[in-house]
Scaffold this motif. Sequence first.
Motif, PDB file in Angstrom:
ATOM      1  N   GLU A 291     -24.289  -5.205  10.606  1.00 18.69           N
ATOM      2  CA  GLU A 291     -25.695  -5.488  10.919  1.00 18.69           C
ATOM      3  C   GLU A 291     -26.617  -4.480  10.258  1.00 18.69           C
ATOM      4  O   GLU A 291     -27.691  -4.842   9.748  1.00 18.69           O
ATOM      5  N   GLN A 292     -26.211  -3.228  10.218  1.00 19.90           N
ATOM      6  CA  GLN A 292     -27.018  -2.209   9.558  1.00 19.90           C
ATOM      7  C   GLN A 292     -27.088  -2.445   8.053  1.00 19.90           C
ATOM      8  O   GLN A 292     -28.151  -2.287   7.437  1.00 19.90           O
ATOM      9  N   VAL A 293     -25.968  -2.839   7.472  1.00 21.05           N
ATOM     10  CA  VAL A 293     -25.957  -3.157   6.040  1.00 21.05           C
ATOM     11  C   VAL A 293     -26.950  -4.274   5.740  1.00 21.05           C
ATOM     12  O   VAL A 293     -27.688  -4.225   4.740  1.00 21.05           O
ATOM     13  N   ALA A 294     -26.991  -5.268   6.610  1.00 21.03           N
ATOM     14  CA  ALA A 294     -27.921  -6.386   6.409  1.00 21.03           C
ATOM     15  C   ALA A 294     -29.374  -5.925   6.477  1.00 21.03           C
ATOM     16  O   ALA A 294     -30.180  -6.203   5.579  1.00 21.03           O
ATOM     17  N   ILE A 295     -29.719  -5.191   7.524  1.00 17.27           N
ATOM     18  CA  ILE A 295     -31.111  -4.785   7.739  1.00 17.27           C
ATOM     19  C   ILE A 295     -31.590  -3.812   6.673  1.00 17.27           C
ATOM     20  O   ILE A 295     -32.724  -3.910   6.194  1.00 17.27           O
ATOM     21  N   PHE A 296     -30.737  -2.889   6.276  1.00 17.44           N
ATOM     22  CA  PHE A 296     -31.178  -1.819   5.375  1.00 17.44           C
ATOM     23  C   PHE A 296     -31.054  -2.163   3.893  1.00 17.44           C
ATOM     24  O   PHE A 296     -31.439  -1.344   3.061  1.00 17.44           O
ATOM     25  N   GLY A 297     -30.567  -3.334   3.572  1.00 17.63           N
ATOM     26  CA  GLY A 297     -30.505  -3.655   2.155  1.00 17.63           C
ATOM     27  C   GLY A 297     -30.019  -5.054   1.839  1.00 17.63           C
ATOM     28  O   GLY A 297     -30.537  -5.723   0.953  1.00 17.63           O
ATOM     29  N   GLY A 298     -29.017  -5.501   2.560  1.00 16.86           N
ATOM     30  CA  GLY A 298     -28.430  -6.800   2.243  1.00 16.86           C
ATOM     31  C   GLY A 298     -29.405  -7.948   2.348  1.00 16.86           C
ATOM     32  O   GLY A 298     -29.427  -8.842   1.487  1.00 16.86           O
ATOM     33  N   ASN A 299     -30.219  -7.941   3.387  1.00 18.83           N
ATOM     34  CA  ASN A 299     -31.184  -9.028   3.563  1.00 18.83           C
ATOM     35  C   ASN A 299     -32.253  -9.016   2.481  1.00 18.83           C
ATOM     36  O   ASN A 299     -32.648 -10.067   1.965  1.00 18.83           O
ATOM     37  N   ALA A 300     -32.740  -7.838   2.134  1.00 20.41           N
ATOM     38  CA  ALA A 300     -33.752  -7.741   1.068  1.00 20.41           C
ATOM     39  C   ALA A 300     -33.179  -8.227  -0.256  1.00 20.41           C
ATOM     40  O   ALA A 300     -33.843  -8.940  -1.012  1.00 20.41           O
ATOM     41  N   ALA A 301     -31.940  -7.838  -0.535  1.00 23.64           N
ATOM     42  CA  ALA A 301     -31.301  -8.267  -1.784  1.00 23.64           C
ATOM     43  C   ALA A 301     -31.176  -9.782  -1.841  1.00 23.64           C
ATOM     44  O   ALA A 301     -31.401 -10.404  -2.888  1.00 23.64           O
ATOM     45  N   ARG A 302     -30.841 -10.390  -0.704  1.00 23.15           N
ATOM     46  CA  ARG A 302     -30.668 -11.846  -0.655  1.00 23.15           C
ATOM     47  C   ARG A 302     -32.007 -12.575  -0.712  1.00 23.15           C
ATOM     48  O   ARG A 302     -32.201 -13.492  -1.515  1.00 23.15           O
ATOM     49  N   VAL A 303     -32.951 -12.165   0.129  1.00 26.01           N
ATOM     50  CA  VAL A 303     -34.219 -12.880   0.235  1.00 26.01           C
ATOM     51  C   VAL A 303     -35.026 -12.781  -1.053  1.00 26.01           C
ATOM     52  O   VAL A 303     -35.591 -13.773  -1.526  1.00 26.01           O
ATOM     53  N   TYR A 304     -35.062 -11.590  -1.630  1.00 31.13           N
ATOM     54  CA  TYR A 304     -35.834 -11.385  -2.856  1.00 31.13           C
ATOM     55  C   TYR A 304     -35.011 -11.582  -4.128  1.00 31.13           C
ATOM     56  O   TYR A 304     -35.537 -11.395  -5.234  1.00 31.13           O
ATOM     57  N   GLN A 305     -33.731 -11.947  -3.960  1.00 31.37           N
ATOM     58  CA  GLN A 305     -32.857 -12.183  -5.117  1.00 31.37           C
ATOM     59  C   GLN A 305     -32.904 -11.020  -6.094  1.00 31.37           C
ATOM     60  O   GLN A 305     -33.231 -11.180  -7.273  1.00 31.37           O
ATOM     61  N   LEU A 306     -32.592  -9.850  -5.562  1.00 31.12           N
ATOM     62  CA  LEU A 306     -32.649  -8.618  -6.358  1.00 31.12           C
ATOM     63  C   LEU A 306     -31.346  -8.435  -7.128  1.00 31.12           C
ATOM     64  O   LEU A 306     -30.290  -8.208  -6.533  1.00 31.12           O
ATOM     65  N   GLU A 307     -31.435  -8.514  -8.416  1.00 27.61           N
ATOM     66  CA  GLU A 307     -30.258  -8.414  -9.264  1.00 27.61           C
ATOM     67  C   GLU A 307     -29.612  -7.040  -9.120  1.00 27.61           C
ATOM     68  O   GLU A 307     -30.289  -6.001  -9.133  1.00 27.61           O
ATOM     69  N   GLY A 308     -28.295  -7.029  -8.969  1.00 26.43           N
ATOM     70  CA  GLY A 308     -27.556  -5.767  -8.922  1.00 26.43           C
ATOM     71  C   GLY A 308     -27.712  -4.990  -7.632  1.00 26.43           C
ATOM     72  O   GLY A 308     -27.306  -3.841  -7.563  1.00 26.43           O
ATOM     73  N   GLN A 309     -28.298  -5.618  -6.583  1.00 29.39           N
ATOM     74  CA  GLN A 309     -28.548  -4.891  -5.351  1.00 29.39           C
ATOM     75  C   GLN A 309     -27.774  -5.460  -4.157  1.00 29.39           C
ATOM     76  O   GLN A 309     -28.048  -5.117  -3.027  1.00 29.39           O
ATOM     77  N   LYS A 310     -26.811  -6.320  -4.412  1.00 32.51           N
ATOM     78  CA  LYS A 310     -26.066  -6.908  -3.319  1.00 32.51           C
ATOM     79  C   LYS A 310     -25.277  -5.837  -2.580  1.00 32.51           C
ATOM     80  O   LYS A 310     -24.677  -4.952  -3.194  1.00 32.51           O
ATOM     81  N   ALA A 311     -25.304  -5.922  -1.249  1.00 35.37           N
ATOM     82  CA  ALA A 311     -24.596  -4.943  -0.429  1.00 35.37           C
ATOM     83  C   ALA A 311     -23.091  -5.164  -0.507  1.00 35.37           C
ATOM     84  O   ALA A 311     -22.637  -6.266  -0.737  1.00 35.37           O
TER      85      ALA A 311
ATOM     86  N   ASN B  63     -38.758   1.398 -14.625  1.00 33.20           N
ATOM     87  CA  ASN B  63     -38.219   2.274 -13.581  1.00 33.20           C
ATOM     88  C   ASN B  63     -37.139   1.517 -12.824  1.00 33.20           C
ATOM     89  O   ASN B  63     -37.436   0.598 -12.050  1.00 33.20           O
ATOM     90  N   ALA B  64     -35.895   1.924 -13.018  1.00 32.91           N
ATOM     91  CA  ALA B  64     -34.756   1.174 -12.492  1.00 32.91           C
ATOM     92  C   ALA B  64     -34.765   1.074 -10.977  1.00 32.91           C
ATOM     93  O   ALA B  64     -34.210   0.121 -10.410  1.00 32.91           O
ATOM     94  N   CYS B  65     -35.407   2.019 -10.296  1.00 32.22           N
ATOM     95  CA  CYS B  65     -35.391   1.992  -8.829  1.00 32.22           C
ATOM     96  C   CYS B  65     -36.225   0.851  -8.265  1.00 32.22           C
ATOM     97  O   CYS B  65     -36.000   0.420  -7.124  1.00 32.22           O
ATOM     98  N   ILE B  66     -37.187   0.334  -9.032  1.00 31.70           N
ATOM     99  CA  ILE B  66     -38.032  -0.767  -8.559  1.00 31.70           C
ATOM    100  C   ILE B  66     -37.327  -2.074  -8.917  1.00 31.70           C
ATOM    101  O   ILE B  66     -37.360  -2.541 -10.046  1.00 31.70           O
ATOM    102  N   ALA B  67     -36.665  -2.654  -7.912  1.00 33.79           N
ATOM    103  CA  ALA B  67     -35.824  -3.820  -8.158  1.00 33.79           C
ATOM    104  C   ALA B  67     -36.606  -5.121  -8.225  1.00 33.79           C
ATOM    105  O   ALA B  67     -36.116  -6.125  -8.750  1.00 33.79           O
TER     106      ALA B  67
END
Length: 287
Positions: A267-287, A77-81
């Motif tokens: 700041e909103q970009v960071a909270i709603f996705g950018g930080n999760a992408a960075r902290v969890y190293q989510l491939e293809g999810q960089k803001a 399931n592609a949505c589960i990063a």
Amino acid sequence: MVEQPDLRCIDAHHHLWRYSVAEYGWIDESMQGLRRDFLPADLQAEIAAAGVDATVAVQARQTLEETRWLLDLAHRNACIAGVVGWAPIAGREFAPILEELQADSKLKGLRHVLQDEPDDAYALREDFQRGLKRLEGTGLVYDILIYARHLPVAVQLVDRHPNQIFVLDHLAKPRIAAQELSPWREDLRELAKRPNVVCKISGMATEADWQRWTLADLEPYLATALECFGPQRLLAGSDWPVCTVATPYPRWWNTLRQWAAPLSAQEQVAIFGGNAARVYQLEGQKA
């Protein structure tokens, strides 16, 4: 709906399960609506309605079977990063299990249900400490699931592992329904002094009055989290489907967006996705 900047939204915390009474005994009579399966098709419908693009699935059972199941679902399931799974961190068998699990690119972290351990200082046990040390250098984060009373122990835990990234789940579950801020606020400030800790703004509606909560009830706790961690160390999450006992999924995201509206677009970009992408190293999810 509250207007939001053009961003990629990541739900940094949700669950999936096939329900059984034996394995989900914590779902009591007050949570009748959770006594069913919650699978990727259910998740996809919810995130589509709420404007969420990707997710991080988090363990709900302390079994390797569930961890492997979540990893399989993430691959299909592609949505589960990414997945925050469970493994026997305190067990003698942890080393080979960790080696096996970390080979899966979808595994982003591990979690133990510390909040349910009879020993409030379980995280400081020698066997747990030894296992946690093995995470360093793997790129995996450790999610801290605790109640507010455990925050002083969390400080000790983090101080013993300055090179490990920690994610505090649900702001350590402050007693929102009782409108209690202290000593949670002071303890959270102390933990936040550690730069290797980030915090999820998630699981809050279920700590408030399920039937009558409003954004105003949550704002003192959200303000404290923002003050302590800043917009670069906060991750937006839902705790779906648990949150549904207190709020529909789209309402939760609309509430967070309403709260965050005064913040800058960056700041909103960071909270709603950018930080999760960075902290969890989510491939293809960089803001």
